[in-house]
Design a protein around this motif. Structure first.
Motif, PDB file in Angstrom:
ATOM      1  N   ALA A 244      -4.103   3.810  -3.915  1.00 38.50           N
ATOM      2  CA  ALA A 244      -4.318   3.884  -2.181  1.00 38.50           C
ATOM      3  C   ALA A 244      -5.143   2.516  -2.091  1.00 38.50           C
ATOM      4  N   GLY A 245      -4.818   1.999  -0.866  1.00 36.24           N
ATOM      5  CA  GLY A 245      -5.773   0.572  -0.198  1.00 36.24           C
ATOM      6  C   GLY A 245      -4.749  -0.451  -0.123  1.00 36.24           C
ATOM      7  N   PHE A 246      -3.490  -0.353  -0.283  1.00 36.90           N
ATOM      8  CA  PHE A 246      -2.772  -1.552  -0.034  1.00 36.90           C
ATOM      9  C   PHE A 246      -2.556  -1.657   1.559  1.00 36.90           C
ATOM     10  N   PRO A 247      -2.553  -2.831   2.190  1.00 37.59           N
ATOM     11  CA  PRO A 247      -2.299  -3.107   3.643  1.00 37.59           C
ATOM     12  C   PRO A 247      -1.011  -2.565   4.026  1.00 37.59           C
ATOM     13  N   GLY A 248      -1.045  -2.189   5.339  1.00 35.17           N
ATOM     14  CA  GLY A 248       0.328  -1.666   5.848  1.00 35.17           C
ATOM     15  C   GLY A 248       1.516  -2.647   5.878  1.00 35.17           C
ATOM     16  N   SER A 249       1.344  -3.923   5.791  1.00 39.50           N
ATOM     17  CA  SER A 249       2.446  -4.771   5.659  1.00 39.50           C
ATOM     18  C   SER A 249       3.173  -4.767   4.055  1.00 39.50           C
ATOM     19  N   THR A 250       2.426  -4.407   3.280  1.00 39.59           N
ATOM     20  CA  THR A 250       2.941  -4.316   1.778  1.00 39.59           C
ATOM     21  C   THR A 250       4.047  -3.370   1.706  1.00 39.59           C
ATOM     22  N   GLU A 251       5.123  -3.738   1.171  1.00 43.08           N
ATOM     23  CA  GLU A 251       6.324  -2.964   0.761  1.00 43.08           C
ATOM     24  C   GLU A 251       6.255  -1.912  -0.298  1.00 43.08           C
ATOM     25  N   ASP A 252       6.794  -1.004  -0.016  1.00 45.45           N
ATOM     26  CA  ASP A 252       6.663   0.305  -0.915  1.00 45.45           C
ATOM     27  C   ASP A 252       7.030  -0.337  -2.582  1.00 45.45           C
ATOM     28  N   VAL A 253       7.844  -1.201  -2.694  1.00 45.19           N
ATOM     29  CA  VAL A 253       8.301  -1.716  -4.124  1.00 45.19           C
ATOM     30  C   VAL A 253       7.144  -2.415  -4.486  1.00 45.19           C
ATOM     31  N   SER A 254       6.563  -3.362  -3.716  1.00 46.98           N
ATOM     32  CA  SER A 254       5.317  -4.057  -4.234  1.00 46.98           C
ATOM     33  C   SER A 254       4.168  -3.474  -4.682  1.00 46.98           C
ATOM     34  N   ILE A 255       4.134  -2.230  -3.992  1.00 50.48           N
ATOM     35  CA  ILE A 255       2.951  -1.219  -4.410  1.00 50.48           C
ATOM     36  C   ILE A 255       3.396  -0.657  -5.725  1.00 50.48           C
ATOM     37  N   LEU A 256       4.508  -0.354  -5.895  1.00 50.92           N
ATOM     38  CA  LEU A 256       4.941   0.436  -7.160  1.00 50.92           C
ATOM     39  C   LEU A 256       4.923  -0.593  -8.524  1.00 50.92           C
ATOM     40  N   GLN A 257       5.166  -1.693  -7.973  1.00 54.12           N
ATOM     41  CA  GLN A 257       5.247  -2.768  -9.155  1.00 54.12           C
ATOM     42  C   GLN A 257       3.733  -3.227  -9.494  1.00 54.12           C
ATOM     43  N   SER A 258       3.017  -2.818  -8.639  1.00 59.85           N
ATOM     44  CA  SER A 258       1.720  -3.432  -9.020  1.00 59.85           C
ATOM     45  C   SER A 258       0.691  -2.069  -9.420  1.00 59.85           C
TER      46      SER A 258
END
Length: 453
Positions: A244-258
């Motif tokens: 949790a905590g990524f800004p709303g403009s971040t894509e789901d795939v970027s969150i997953l890979q991070s």
């Protein structure tokens, strides 16, 4: 030396001595003035300190820490007259679960009384925080209700959320072991009919107020500000991985890979050794996602909807949508129980990720302890003003080798269909039937999860 030279020398010496004397007198005056001012300031400080001490002493005799009416409401009404329905409605958990939570948080939240004020009781501090998480009302409203200052409400919310994450995360939200993964596969296959699945992955945008800085980063593609929660749930709808905590403009795939989930699954730590077989072929454990995630050998999603899908592909899509509905119900119950995740959150941006994680942990705790879920809570969630953004990942980001796994499962479901004698494939699974299924299985699900934990 002549008389005139001697006179001039004496005159210059006298002038020099007079100047030194004048400088000495001026410096002495300045030092005296500074000392007088310092003593005046010190006297004012002592007078103000004595005044504050007298005020604190008078308050200690009249109302320790809070006003009498609110103390009476907490001690008499809440602690003595609240019925089970009231505890569920106000604190989103039963009375037994509430006091179990207080007992677990005691090592972190215990405070000592002082000579000037009594510490706020542990139960009251936890109640203040839960009231905020459950209702998302303003601090001043909670302040008037509990008889504490607005700053005290904010401090309670922050401290309780941090304590929940620190003390309860290892108990109620942890990466499953290999044995627990085997149990999760068995449970998921029994309840949702999807083999080799250990969880369903999805993301949730949580509305926040417009931040004072970096507002564009928090604005999602639907035009409202949010932070993103990525969660993985098991067959019971319990979270076992949260990011949790990524800004709303971040894509789901970027969150997953991070996230650590991507690293763990890519390194093969999500699968048993040796891999289990499906139709005679080795296959690791799987996660299920939607179109926002890339197709991987360990992460499956539906075939893109088109008129060219074969019957076996449509059947695979049906089973995957059916299994993915567990995460939709889990997110609905999470937001309905803790409405700070549903309505616009006005907390400081640095607290929001901790608050989100604490809500996921408390959600698991309530489900494990078998606390009832009131269906009326979900009415506000179903009428959300902020529509969740939907991402769609291009096909070139998919792993070509993962198609073998998806095709193998297509064969598995076709073989299962033949053994069952066929049947109609509905286009979409009715959402209400999933909610009803979870509601009926609530007690059994909580008991099974207790064995897993």
């Amino acid at each position: 030396m002549t008389r005139e030279e001697s006179a001039r020398h004496i005159k210059s010496l006298l002038v020099h001595l007079l100047r030194q004397r004048r400088e000495y007198i001026n410096n002495a005056l300045v030092q005296r003035r500074n000392e007088i001012n310092r003593r005046i300031r010190h006297r004012k400080f002592l007078l103000q300190r004595m005044k504050r001490m007298r005020m604190m002493a008078s308050r200690a005799h009249t109302r320790p820490w809070s006003i009498t009416e609110s103390t009476d409401w907490w001690e008499r009404v809440v602690m003595k007259e609240f019925q089970p329905r009231d505890w569920l409605e106000k604190f989103r958990m039963s009375k037994d679960t509430f006091f179990a939570l207080c007992g677990k948080l005691q090592p972190r939240l215990t405070r000592m009384n002082t000579n000037f004020r009594q510490a706020l009781p542990l139960e009251k501090r936890v109640a203040v925080a839960l009231w905020r998480l459950a209702t998302n009302v303003e601090y001043r409203t909670i302040s008037a209700l509990f008889g504490v200052g607005c700053s005290t409400v904010g401090q309670c919310v922050r401290e309780v959320c941090h304590a929940v994450v620190l003390l309860l995360k290892p108990v109620y939200l942890q990466q499953p072991s290999e044995q627990e993964l085997d149990e999760a596969v068995r449970l998921f296959s029994m309840r949702w009919g999807f083999p080799h699945c250990v969880g369903v992955l999805d993301s949730l945008h949580i509305p926040i107020m417009t931040p004072p800085s970096k507002a564009t980063h928090c604005c999602n593609r639907n035009g409202w500000h949010s932070v993103v929660l990525q969660g993985v749930v098991n067959g019971l709808g319990q979270f076992w991985d949260v990011c949790a905590g990524f800004p709303g403009s971040t894509e789901d795939v970027s969150i997953l890979q991070s996230s650590t989930l991507w690293t763990m699954a890519s390194e093969g730590r999500l699968s048993p050794q040796p891999p289990r077989n499906v139709l005679g072929q080795p296959m690791g454990y799987l996660l299920l996602g939607d179109s926002a995630y890339p197709l991987q050998s360990w992460l499956l999603k539906c075939y893109p909807e088109s008129g060219q899908l074969t019957p076996r592909q449509r059947r695979f899509n049906y089973h995957l949508r059916h299994a993915r509905s567990v995460v939709e119900v889990a997110f609905q119950r999470l937001r309905a129980r803790w409405q700070c995740l549903h309505r616009r959150n006005d907390c400081r941006l640095d607290l929001v990720p901790t608050m989100v994680l604490a809500c996921c942990i408390l959600h698991n705790m309530c489900e494990v302890h078998g606390d009832a879920f009131v269906e009326e809570w979900a009415d506000d969630v179903s009428q959300a003003e902020c529509v969740q953004p939907c991402d769609a990942l291009p096909a070139y980001m998919d792993d070509p080798n993962a198609e073998r796994v998806r095709s193998l499962l297509c064969d598995y479901f076709c073989q299962q269909q033949q053994q069952e004698g066929g049947g109609h494939i509905p286009e979409h699974l009715p959402y209400r039937s999933v909610a009803s299924f979870l509601h009926v299985a609530e007690t059994t699900a909580a008991a099974e999860l207790l064995t897993l934990l």
